[in-house]
Design a protein around this motif. Structure first.
Motif, PDB file in Angstrom:
ATOM      1  N   THR A 130       4.775  -1.176   1.836  1.00  0.00           N
ATOM      2  CA  THR A 130       3.973  -2.092   2.647  1.00  0.00           C
ATOM      3  C   THR A 130       3.301  -3.106   1.721  1.00  0.00           C
ATOM      4  N   ASN A 132      -0.195  -4.752   0.937  1.00  0.00           N
ATOM      5  CA  ASN A 132      -1.623  -4.523   1.157  1.00  0.00           C
ATOM      6  C   ASN A 132      -2.403  -5.464   0.251  1.00  0.00           C
ATOM      7  N   GLN A 133      -3.146  -6.391   0.843  1.00  0.00           N
ATOM      8  CA  GLN A 133      -3.927  -7.379   0.081  1.00  0.00           C
ATOM      9  C   GLN A 133      -3.027  -8.131  -0.904  1.00  0.00           C
ATOM     10  N   ALA A 137       2.388  -1.723  -1.854  1.00  0.00           N
ATOM     11  CA  ALA A 137       1.878  -0.347  -1.832  1.00  0.00           C
ATOM     12  C   ALA A 137       3.033   0.583  -1.491  1.00  0.00           C
ATOM     13  N   TYR A 193      -5.945   0.215  -3.492  1.00  0.00           N
ATOM     14  CA  TYR A 193      -5.183  -0.230  -2.333  1.00  0.00           C
ATOM     15  C   TYR A 193      -3.693  -0.397  -2.642  1.00  0.00           C
ATOM     16  N   ALA A 194      -3.343  -0.503  -3.929  1.00  0.00           N
ATOM     17  CA  ALA A 194      -1.924  -0.569  -4.322  1.00  0.00           C
ATOM     18  C   ALA A 194      -1.780   0.103  -5.683  1.00  0.00           C
TER      19      ALA A 194
END
Length: 228
Positions: A130, A132-133, A137, A193-194
């Motif tokens: 995905t 993410n920001q 990720a 977040y990643a």
């Protein structure tokens, strides 16, 4: 790399070139350096595979995304927990009391890496990529999730890549272990977040220290009979 396809491919070229330079110097100085010298090259190939993940994500091509993800996690989950103990074992002087521990961690890393990677070949749906920001990720299922908490898997993984260089005879290999520890701390505090993608990015850049060790033949100070 976490930011974009262009940055990933650029980092790949940079690290592969550095790895080729280090490997060439390793062959000239002492072949014990070769497994260590290959690590920047592997990091560059890993970034190349992440560039393919970005390519697949940006174009909506699930086949390219999966291909890149398989290559990326090959290095993340299989290669590093096995190769780092191997490289430190080969570099360590014969007769060193540290070598049996490194050898044991190399075998554990091989089994551990196979357990982390091979099940994904059978169950590709376990791989979940995905954005993410604006970063990639990698979240998904691991076979070890059925045996232990994911946090324990990460602890074992980090031990396998940090402890071998940390107990090395050579000062600069111990400094490299501290570089990895710093990467882990930064990753946990600021980049969760990643975290997998950022960890591999920062650790990949950390392998530049290994190029410095080889080009300057830094191990010669601790073991001149092998590296002078």
């Amino acid at each position: 790399m976490c930011f974009s396809q262009t940055v990933s491919f650029s980092a790949s070229v940079f690290l592969v070139a550095g790895g080729i330079l280090a490997t060439t110097k390793a062959v000239q100085i002492n072949k014990r350096y070769v497994p260590v010298a290959l690590m920047p090259l592997f990091a560059g190939l890993q970034q190349f595979m992440e560039g393919n993940v970005w390519w697949g994500v940006n174009t909506g091509d699930p086949v390219t995304t999966l291909f890149g993800a398989f290559g990326f996690i090959f290095f993340t989950w299989f290669m590093w927990p096995f190769w780092i103990p191997l490289a430190t074992y080969v570099l360590e002087p014969r007769g060193s009391r540290r070598r049996p521990y490194m050898f044991a961690m190399m075998l554990i890393g091989l089994i551990f890496g196979l357990l982390l990677y091979v099940p994904h070949l059978v169950n590709p749906e376990w791989i979940e990529v995905t954005v993410n920001q604006n970063s990639l990720a990698y979240e998904g299922t691991m076979i070890l999730d059925y045996l232990m908490p994911r946090a324990m898997t990460y602890v074992i993984y980090l031990a396998l890549i940090i402890v071998p260089p940390l107990i090395s005879t050579y000062l600069h290999m111990r400094w490299f272990a501290l570089t990895i520890i710093l990467v882990v701390v930064v990753d946990i505090l600021f980049l969760r977040y990643a975290y997998i993608s950022y960890f591999c990015l920062l650790a990949g850049l950390g392998t530049l220290h290994l190029i410095y060790i080889i080009v300057r033949n830094k191990c010669a100070r601790e073991c001149p009979t092998l590296f002078a």
